[in-house]
Write an enzyme that holds these catalytic residues in place. Sequence first.
Site, PDB file in Angstrom:
ATOM      1  N   HIS A 191       0.827  -1.210   0.000  1.00  0.00           N
ATOM      2  CA  HIS A 191       0.000   0.000   0.000  1.00  0.00           C
ATOM      3  C   HIS A 191       0.854   1.248   0.000  1.00  0.00           C
ATOM      4  CE1 HIS A 191      -3.331  -2.551   0.599  1.00  0.00           C
ATOM      5  NE2 HIS A 191      -2.781  -3.062   1.684  1.00  0.00           N
ATOM      6  N   CYS A 504      -0.627  -2.816 -23.701  1.00  0.00           N
ATOM      7  CA  CYS A 504      -0.772  -2.245 -22.365  1.00  0.00           C
ATOM      8  C   CYS A 504       0.336  -2.692 -21.418  1.00  0.00           C
ATOM      9  CB  CYS A 504      -2.151  -2.546 -21.783  1.00  0.00           C
ATOM     10  SG  CYS A 504      -2.470  -4.292 -21.611  1.00  0.00           S
TER      11      CYS A 504
HETATM   12  C1  PEP Z   1       0.894  -7.526 -19.092  1.00  0.00           C
HETATM   13  O1  PEP Z   1       1.064  -8.712 -18.801  1.00  0.00           O
HETATM   14  O2  PEP Z   1       1.605  -6.908 -19.925  1.00  0.00           O
HETATM   15  C2  PEP Z   1      -0.162  -6.747 -18.422  1.00  0.00           C
HETATM   16  C3  PEP Z   1      -0.436  -5.515 -18.781  1.00  0.00           C
HETATM   17  O3  PEP Z   1      -0.829  -7.347 -17.417  1.00  0.00           O
HETATM   18  P1  PEP Z   1      -0.280  -7.435 -15.899  1.00  0.00           P
HETATM   19  O4  PEP Z   1       0.981  -6.647 -15.814  1.00  0.00           O
HETATM   20  O5  PEP Z   1      -1.377  -6.911 -15.061  1.00  0.00           O
HETATM   21  O6  PEP Z   1      -0.064  -8.909 -15.770  1.00  0.00           O
END
Ligand code: PEP
Length: 577
Positions: A191, A504
């Site tokens: 946190h 992402c």
């Molecule tokens: C990824 O794996 O690139 C992703 C965005 O998901 P996380 O980091 O939440 O696993």
Amino acid sequence: MQINLKGYGSAPGISMGEVFIYNSNKNLPVEKFDIGDIEAEIKRYEDAIIKARIEIENLYGKAEIELGKEEAKIFHAHKLILDDPELNKRIKKEIKEEKINSEWVIKKIIQEYIEIFEHIDDEILKNRITDIKDVLNRVIRVLLNIDSNSLININKEVILVSNDITPSDAMHLEKNNILAIAIENGSIASHASIIAKTLGIPAVIGVEGLTENINDEDILIVDGFNGNIIINPDIEALDEYYEKKKKIIRNKELFNNYFDKETKTLDNKNFKILGNIATIADSKRVVKNGGEGIGLVRTEVLYMNRTKPPTIDEQVDIYKNICKNLDGKPVTIRTLDIGGDKVISYLPMKKEKNPFLGYRGIRFCLGTESLFKDQIKAIYITSASENVRIMYPMVTTMKELESIEKIENEVKEKLDRKNIPYNRNIKKGIMIETPSAAIQSDDFAKKVDFFSIGTNDLIQYIMAIDRENQSLKDLYSYYHPAVLRIIKTIITNAKNNNIEVAMCGEMASTPELIPILALMGLDEFSVAPSFILQTRYIINNINLENINDKLDYVLSMDKACEIKEYLNSLYKENIDI
Ligand code: PEP
Ligand code: MG
């Protein structure tokens, strides 16, 4: 003498300054004494609980205003710990039976917890002991009449160094002149890290050897970008970091000019920059940084720090709040992605030998159907009035996609039966973060509306390296030919099937890679809010036509180190920062 240490950068930024060593609980002067009047001691203990509860409620209110509802929930969890009937019963029993003072009993219980948790290798559980210690030490401080937070009294700019920082400590960070924090323990998911990131205070956690090498009033450099800690830097290190800091400030001003600009290259190719978020407060940061939407809501965070899953109504409320902040821009809600390093104690999760290769992401959801259905339902209900897209993590087989579709149809039928409206054309996407999904991306592209490439996981699976294993981190490379070639394949398969493709994973905000990803045809870059403007700046200052021939060349190279060097020089030639 200069000492260099290494931790994990958990909140970006660079700060240098004088050290303030903080340990709120280490020196609590708890002594053991016999008590004569048991009833009076029980009353003293109960009064302390009431006062501690008021303190926690005040912190809850403060956190709600300053950080947002989601972050504030940690103090709700603190109230639950404080009011835990079993714990209270045990403390009172020991006071009665052993005829000793309350603070001594509590101190003994804290020690027992520490010993139990010491041997547990689980980050989430370790965070839980931090919370239990935080709550119980608060009660001790009330019993001893000690001001509940000495952080409030810091009256000069300092870098906070500690073994660990509790959420309550973290709540007092902003009011003080805390330039950065460096913590010996802690984790990225703790946190304190999350609060520091939200407040924009650079933080480095997990710095082995920090407290034994440092003294009050030492000078410290904290580099929250790459986890570097420098104790008593020499002139060269100071100069280097002054330059870095100046550059960060200069660049920030430069990037701010791109706040409301369209994301468009010099040769007029359009892209979109979206934000990755976990909380409602984060969604405000996306807006503040000129994001064109949200490319990833990590919903698993909504399930943490609670004793049971959020209800459908609670979820709808949170999703709608996020969407309201985005004012009609798209919000991509990823369904629960737990397993791996993300453990939720109240959910049926087994201990696995290789959790990253185990029961995680969509595998868990398909095996926990009612939980999954509730979330899909909540996202659908939100879609009636908001611009949301639904996205599924960790898909590896077409069969999984069929199972998802079956569940979606059941949810739709139920909503239809009850006349509950939802967007029948809600956009549906999958994350491409496993080699199987990448290799089969041409097939998957025929079944969904968009892809989002999750490079954080995709790279660990392509390279067969645990994404958290620091000793093998050189193998975890964005520049490996296999990584770049597979990303190109995914993007090409998406394009050939006329679907949108986003990224992402953290790779999307790596400056030197942005031009090459744009050349590959990536449509959307979804990045941490603080990287949105920098990413737009890079795209808006590149002419893709001028570097068009470089893509094939890069994809023909066979060594990560050479590709990295080549892309770095290409970047420097084209981007002036
Ligand atoms: C990824 O794996 O690139 C992703 C965005 O998901 P996380 O980091 O939440 O696993
Ligand atoms: Mg992932």
